[in-house]
Design an enzyme around this catalytic site. Structure first.
Site, PDB file in Angstrom:
ATOM      1  N   PHE A 189      38.600  44.883  40.811  1.00 58.79           N
ATOM      2  CA  PHE A 189      37.667  44.034  40.052  1.00 58.79           C
ATOM      3  C   PHE A 189      37.765  42.563  40.426  1.00 58.79           C
ATOM      4  CE2 PHE A 189      41.480  43.211  37.516  1.00 58.79           C
ATOM      5  CZ  PHE A 189      41.313  41.859  37.232  1.00 58.79           C
ATOM      6  N   LYS A 192      33.007  52.677  46.933  1.00 53.95           N
ATOM      7  CA  LYS A 192      33.166  52.952  45.498  1.00 53.95           C
ATOM      8  C   LYS A 192      33.728  51.656  44.917  1.00 53.95           C
ATOM      9  CE  LYS A 192      35.573  53.678  42.440  1.00 53.95           C
ATOM     10  NZ  LYS A 192      35.689  52.657  41.366  1.00 53.95           N
ATOM     11  N   GLU A 224      34.398  49.683  38.721  1.00 57.93           N
ATOM     12  CA  GLU A 224      33.437  49.956  37.642  1.00 57.93           C
ATOM     13  C   GLU A 224      33.327  48.767  36.688  1.00 57.93           C
ATOM     14  OE1 GLU A 224      36.325  51.283  38.166  1.00 57.93           O
ATOM     15  OE2 GLU A 224      37.511  51.274  36.306  1.00 57.93           O
ATOM     16  N   SER A 243      45.791  48.265  42.373  1.00 58.75           N
ATOM     17  CA  SER A 243      47.173  48.204  41.882  1.00 58.75           C
ATOM     18  C   SER A 243      48.065  49.189  42.654  1.00 58.75           C
ATOM     19  CB  SER A 243      47.187  48.538  40.391  1.00 58.75           C
ATOM     20  OG  SER A 243      46.633  49.816  40.200  1.00 58.75           O
ATOM     21  N   CYS A 302      45.458  38.541  44.114  1.00 59.80           N
ATOM     22  CA  CYS A 302      46.658  39.219  44.608  1.00 59.80           C
ATOM     23  C   CYS A 302      47.540  38.238  45.375  1.00 59.80           C
ATOM     24  CB  CYS A 302      46.286  40.407  45.475  1.00 59.80           C
ATOM     25  SG  CYS A 302      45.488  39.891  46.972  1.00 59.80           S
ATOM     26  N   GLU A 308      54.099  42.851  37.709  1.00 65.05           N
ATOM     27  CA  GLU A 308      52.918  42.058  38.076  1.00 65.05           C
ATOM     28  C   GLU A 308      52.148  41.759  36.794  1.00 65.05           C
ATOM     29  OE1 GLU A 308      49.665  44.022  40.242  1.00 65.05           O
ATOM     30  OE2 GLU A 308      49.245  42.113  41.231  1.00 65.05           O
TER      31      GLU A 308
END
Ligand code: NAD
Length: 488
Positions: free
Chosen positions: A148, A172, A175, A225, A280, A381
């Site tokens: 995301f 993909k 979402e 992740s 990240c 994290e």
């Protein structure tokens, strides 16, 4: 508005009735409904990509990249519109959204070099009378599954290289942020790219599993992740696919007493709190060496306190919300965990209330002091605007602390000593290294590296690694007997 999949050059409804809301994280407004594709939807997209492959592969490289040149122009022309969509669905500020799109465009530009980048090599007389060539060929249908936090940039770490190399592609996307990538695909449609060369399938685990198990998908790229990266790496590899999985991070920065304090503080603040800490490559732990601590502690608290938090579309806002209500609750719980483990709060960003956006997922910048290496808050994290401060007495001790961490995405040092910087670059077990740089993000013509639990695979995304990933090498050993004597 319910979103549709993009398959074989058409926007088509998803066959299942499952949907999730797409929520603006600043206003809590429902922006759209994202459908959750099932096995049949994925199969339909893979079929379209497989059918498009033979003709696309035969299309000369020089022709293939013309679509990318057109796409670059369209992205430039629609940059502000795309940036607004990213801000609305992801929460980052408009400036950050524009920055993300610049990075996406750079990847399109680099992939336009495919006619040169994709060349193989050869040697005449590799043995007596024998010539040998290595040529690169596309794999076929390849797919990417993306997170995301960079709704458009991360898909573009893969898409331009994949199709420039002659593969057909399936995305993909996350979402949580499907709107800006849908708009990006509408722009792709305007380039006139042949149907089936790129396809977009919305969804979550069900769609991912169908992709991982589909025999016609040759390669999988994943960014997200670490637990999901490990799962995808194992399941796709078990099906014999080529896989690259970029995972989570816990990036450390080391500040030496000889650093330019003003520059270090500004860069570290931008790294830790930019994109609300949801990068990240965000710095998450600052290790100060010796007497650097006192001055850095005060300077970072001052700058963090001054950051204007709010809705990214509003003028002057420097930091937006985190992605979901659950993320905010998780981050607040981790801050509490840190305190229970003995850390002290130099700045507490929990319970932030932003006027006019009371339902948004806001935190303000948080500083946790005296965090103990080895504690849970040091290990986990956080993926939010939280910077942990750790003290070390020497450079060796600082390097030892960060080397113990299971992640190895990025590490940075701030110093004016070339010797300290070289030692750091040489010894630190992380894939992206910053020297007087807070966000060491490799440009598109370099691989986006990552080590240890931050990456699973061999070759990375972007740059020459992308060409390596998206092509199969074929070696031809050639001998022709006799002398050339025929006359015409
Ligand atoms: P995520 O792992 O929750 O989701 C990533 C993608 O995987 C999404 O498309 C999602 O739909 C799918 N997914 C989620 N759970 C799944 C499951 N159980 N099975 C199959 N698919 C699943 O990640 P996120 O929250 O979207 O993104 C944040 C994470 O991404 C952070 O950990 C961050 O460090 C990481 N990230 C890493 C890099 C990098 O370059 N290493 C870059 C960006 C983000």
């Amino acid at each position: 508005m319910r979103l549709a999949n993009y398959i074989n050059g058409k926007w088509v409804p998803v066959t299942t009735s499952d949907v999730l809301p797409v929520i603006n994280p600043a206003t809590a407004e429902v922006l759209a409904e994202v459908p959750l594709s099932g096995e049949a939807d994925v199969a339909r997209a893979v079929e379209a990509a497989a059918a498009a492959f033979p003709e696309w592969r035969r299309t000369p490289a020089e022709e293939r990249i013309q679509y990318l040149f057109k796409l670059k122009s369209l992205f430039e022309a629609h940059l502000d519109e795309l940036a607004r969509l990213i801000t609305m669905e992801n929460g980052k500020t408009l400036a950050e959204s524009r920055g993300e799109l610049r990075r996406a465009i750079e990847n399109i530009e680099v992939a336009c070099g495919i006619p040169t980048l994709m060349q193989g090599y050869n040697l005449e007389d590799a043995a007596r009378g024998i010539d040998e060539h290595m040529i690169r060929q596309p794999l076929g249908v390849v797919a990417a599954i993306t997170p995301f936090n960079f709704p458009v940039m991360v898909p573009f770490w893969f898409l331009p290289y994949a199709i420039a190399c002659g593969n057909t592609f399936l995305l993909k996307p996350s979402e949580k942020v499907p709107l800006s990538i849908v708009r990006a695909f509408e722009l792709i449609e305007q380039t006139g790219l042949p149907p089936g060369v790129v396809n977009l399938v919305h969804g979550t685990k069900m769609a991912v599993d169908a992709l991982l198990d589909h025999p016609d998908v040759r390669a999988i790229s994943f960014v997200g992740s670490t637990p999901v990266a490990k799962y995808i790496y194992a399941r796709a590899a078990a099906q014999g696919k080529r896989v690259q999985c970029q995972g989570g991070a816990k990036n450390h920065v080391v500040v030496l007493p000889d650093a330019d304090l003003e520059m270090a503080t500004r860069s570290i603040s931008e790294s830790a709190f930019g994109c609300a800490g949801q990068r990240c490559l965000a710095v998450s732990v600052a290790v100060t060496v010796g007497e650097a601590h006192r001055a850095f502690r005060e300077a970072i608290a001052d700058i963090a306190r001054s950051i204007r938090v709010g809705y990214g579309l509003d003028e002057g806002v420097q930091m937006g919300p985190v992605i979901t209500r659950e993320s905010k609750a998780r981050i607040e719980a981790l801050i509490a965990k840190g305190v229970s483990e003995g850390a002290t709060l130099l700045l507490d960003g929990r319970g932030a209330k932003i006027p006019n956006y009371e339902h948004g997922n806001f935190l303000t910048p948080t500083l946790l002091e005296n965090v103990s290496p080895g504690s849970e808050v040091w290990q986990t994290e956080i993926f939010g605007p939280v910077l942990s401060l750790v003290r070390a007495e020497t450079v060796d001790e600082a390097i030892a602390i960060l080397s113990r961490h299971s992640y190895g995405n990025m590490a940075s040092i701030f110093t004016s000593s070339g010797a300290a910087a070289r030692k750091f670059r040489y010894e630190v077990p992380a894939g992206n290294i910053g020297i007087n740089v807070g966000v060491a993000a490799p440009m598109a013509f370099f691989p986006f590296s990552g080590w240890k639990e931050s990456f699973f695979g061999v070759v990375h995304g972007q740059g020459r690694d992308a060409i390596e990933f998206y092509t199969e090498k074929k070696v031809i050993v050639e001998r022709w007997l006799g002398e050339w004597t025929r006359t015409f």
